[in-house]
Design a protein around this motif. Structure first.
Motif, PDB file in Angstrom:
ATOM      1  N   LYS A 294      -2.893   4.851   2.728  1.00 24.52           N
ATOM      2  CA  LYS A 294      -2.272   4.578   1.150  1.00 24.52           C
ATOM      3  C   LYS A 294      -1.027   5.334   1.298  1.00 24.52           C
ATOM      4  CE  LYS A 294      -4.810   5.389  -2.436  1.00 24.52           C
ATOM      5  NZ  LYS A 294      -5.575   5.760  -3.494  1.00 24.52           N
ATOM      6  N   GLY A 295       0.078   4.621   0.750  1.00 19.56           N
ATOM      7  CA  GLY A 295       1.457   5.111   0.536  1.00 19.56           C
ATOM      8  C   GLY A 295       1.892   5.146  -0.754  1.00 19.56           C
ATOM      9  N   GLU A 296       3.022   5.019  -0.930  1.00 14.86           N
ATOM     10  CA  GLU A 296       3.818   5.261  -2.260  1.00 14.86           C
ATOM     11  C   GLU A 296       3.367   4.478  -3.300  1.00 14.86           C
ATOM     12  OE1 GLU A 296       7.844   2.766  -2.167  1.00 14.86           O
ATOM     13  OE2 GLU A 296       7.810   4.508  -0.832  1.00 14.86           O
ATOM     14  N   LYS A 297       3.616   4.787  -4.628  1.00 11.71           N
ATOM     15  CA  LYS A 297       2.883   3.993  -5.569  1.00 11.71           C
ATOM     16  C   LYS A 297       3.910   2.755  -5.806  1.00 11.71           C
ATOM     17  CE  LYS A 297       1.001   3.995 -10.272  1.00 11.71           C
ATOM     18  NZ  LYS A 297       0.712   4.953 -11.333  1.00 11.71           N
TER      19      LYS A 297
ATOM     20  N   GLN B 187       5.595   0.062  -8.173  1.00  6.38           N
ATOM     21  CA  GLN B 187       6.016   0.013  -9.573  1.00  6.38           C
ATOM     22  C   GLN B 187       6.041  -1.466 -10.082  1.00  6.38           C
ATOM     23  OE1 GLN B 187       6.695   2.512 -11.517  1.00  6.38           O
ATOM     24  NE2 GLN B 187       6.263   3.770  -9.797  1.00  6.38           N
TER      25      GLN B 187
ATOM     26  N   HIS C 143      -0.753   0.707  -4.437  1.00  7.90           N
ATOM     27  CA  HIS C 143      -0.007   1.635  -3.639  1.00  7.90           C
ATOM     28  C   HIS C 143       0.036   0.596  -2.416  1.00  7.90           C
ATOM     29  CE1 HIS C 143      -1.872   4.921  -5.982  1.00  7.90           C
ATOM     30  NE2 HIS C 143      -0.776   5.424  -5.549  1.00  7.90           N
ATOM     31  N   LYS C 144       1.448   0.911  -1.795  1.00  5.92           N
ATOM     32  CA  LYS C 144       1.771   0.116  -0.502  1.00  5.92           C
ATOM     33  C   LYS C 144       1.070   0.963   0.396  1.00  5.92           C
ATOM     34  CE  LYS C 144       6.376  -1.765  -1.131  1.00  5.92           C
ATOM     35  NZ  LYS C 144       8.036  -1.595  -0.597  1.00  5.92           N
ATOM     36  N   THR C 145       0.860   0.193   1.562  1.00  4.30           N
ATOM     37  CA  THR C 145      -0.101   0.732   2.715  1.00  4.30           C
ATOM     38  C   THR C 145       0.704   0.602   3.902  1.00  4.30           C
ATOM     39  OG1 THR C 145      -1.329  -1.282   2.966  1.00  4.30           O
ATOM     40  CG2 THR C 145      -2.287   0.153   1.544  1.00  4.30           C
ATOM     41  N   THR C 146       0.405   1.531   4.814  1.00  2.00           N
ATOM     42  CA  THR C 146       0.944   1.680   6.260  1.00  2.00           C
ATOM     43  C   THR C 146      -0.169   0.962   7.107  1.00  2.00           C
ATOM     44  OG1 THR C 146       0.651   3.751   6.659  1.00  2.00           O
ATOM     45  CG2 THR C 146       2.671   3.041   5.954  1.00  2.00           C
TER      46      THR C 146
END
Length: 377
Positions: free
Chosen positions: A139-142, A144, A212-215
């Motif tokens: 899980k990365g940044e939220k 918007q 959230h963006k994921t990697t």
């Protein structure tokens, strides 16, 4: 013979026979001609182009099948038609194939870890990525999701909502869904299956969802924000760590027919006639049995095989029942039912006559065919 459900590749016995399947005529000539009383007038020949085969096939028989055939021939001592045996092997798909691309620069892709075979890099990498232990999702940044969306996308199967394709998180959300669900990684197909929604309540639900963006990572040192980047890295940098290439593979006939990913091989193999395959199985089988010192002979253009070689006998050394059986058979032979029907003349029970016949068969004095006829060798 017991049908092989799945023969391990390392148990296949390679025999030195390469069928001439590679040299199939590409065109089939069909001529129509009309003949009058004085001369023959030939119309122009018509040619029907046959579908081109992408592969060269070489038949082989596994050690399991070889031993099964030899065991049966030794056990019942029946002399069999090699062609009939080959037809049974073909029917049961109890043979294997060496499959080779005709074009030398084409290769099959083989997973080093589990030996799975693929016809192209894309399928191989797709299956590797689907392995839950291979790709880690972090899980990365939220994300918007503010703004006035005119529409959003909806998956009718899962109920998931996605922003418009113009949103920078769209691809990442789609890829995360596909990776977590472990479906075939065909992003274009999945996107095409989505429906547009202009429902205000559904748009509101999406905007209020905590996303959230994921990697995607294979190890601690390599992390990717898209699966496309990960796939590119696998192809260009790390491919040989997981896969090997080979112009030739070995497969069982059953796996070619039953496993969908081999459908192209199955289609190409179907271009070869069953009669031709049967003949080549016959030749491979014959080679294997000759190596095992079995006896072969030709009668009325049919090749027969027996586990026991012909043997000269001295009649005086046999018991009375064996003498009568050999005299009754002669070179013309006699059906086994007739021999059993003369048990009173032989002064033996039927089971005893059968035992004597079996002994004579295994000694190579008599031979019995599949139709029940018994004759001197």
């Amino acid at each position: 013979m017991t049908e092989e459900e799945k023969t391990p590749l390392n148990s296949l016995t390679e025999l030195d026979f390469l069928p001439d399947w590679d040299h199939t005529n590409t065109y089939q000539k069909k001529e129509k001609h009309h003949q009058d009383r004085k001369k023959v007038v030939h119309k122009k020949s018509k040619y029907t182009k046959k579908e081109k085969n992408e592969f060269v096939f070489q038949v082989s028989i596994s050690q399991i099948v070889n031993e099964s055939v030899k065991k049966q021939l030794r056990s019942d001592a029946i002399t069999r038609d090699v062609g009939v045996m080959a037809a049974e092997i073909l029917k049961r798909q109890a043979f294997a194939l060496k499959v080779q691309f005709k074009e030398r620069d084409k290769n099959f892709i083989i997973n080093k870890k589990n030996g799975e075979i693929y016809l192209n890099e894309e399928d191989a990498i797709t299956e590797l990525i689907k392995d839950s232990k291979f790709v880690e999702i972090k899980k990365g940044e939220k994300i918007q999701l503010k703004g006035n969306f005119q529409y959003i996308y909806k998956c009718n199967k899962t109920g998931n909502f996605y922003p418009p394709t113009s949103h920078d998180a769209f691809d990442n959300l789609i890829e995360t869904t596909l990776m977590k669900s472990k479906v075939n990684f065909r992003k274009k197909d999945y996107i095409a299956s989505l429906s547009k929604s202009t429902d205000a309540e559904e748009i509101k639900v999406l905007q209020e969802t905590d996303l959230h963006k994921t990697t995607f990572s294979m190890d601690e040192t390599n992390q990717f924000f898209s699966m496309d980047a990960l796939v590119k890295y696998l192809k260009e940098v790390n491919f040989q760590k997981f896969f090997t290439r080979s112009n030739t593979i070995k497969l069982t006939a059953k796996s070619i027919n039953d496993i969908s990913k081999y459908s192209i091989i199955k289609k190409n193999f179907s271009l070869i006639s069953k009669e031709r395959i049967k003949n080549d199985i016959s030749k491979v089988l014959l080679i294997a049995l000759k190596r095992a010192n079995f006896h072969t002979f030709i009668s009325k253009k049919v090749i027969y095989i027996s586990a026991y070689k012909p043997k000269k006998y001295i009649e005086e050394e046999m018991n009375q029942c064996c003498k009568l059986i050999t005299q009754r058979c002669g070179k013309q032979g006699a059906p086994i039912k007739e021999l059993l029907g003369e048990y009173e003349n032989f002064k033996k029970k039927k089971i005893e006559i059968l035992q004597e016949i079996k002994w004579l068969l295994k000694e190579g004095i008599l031979r019995q065919y599949s139709d029940g006829n018994v004759e001197l060798t």
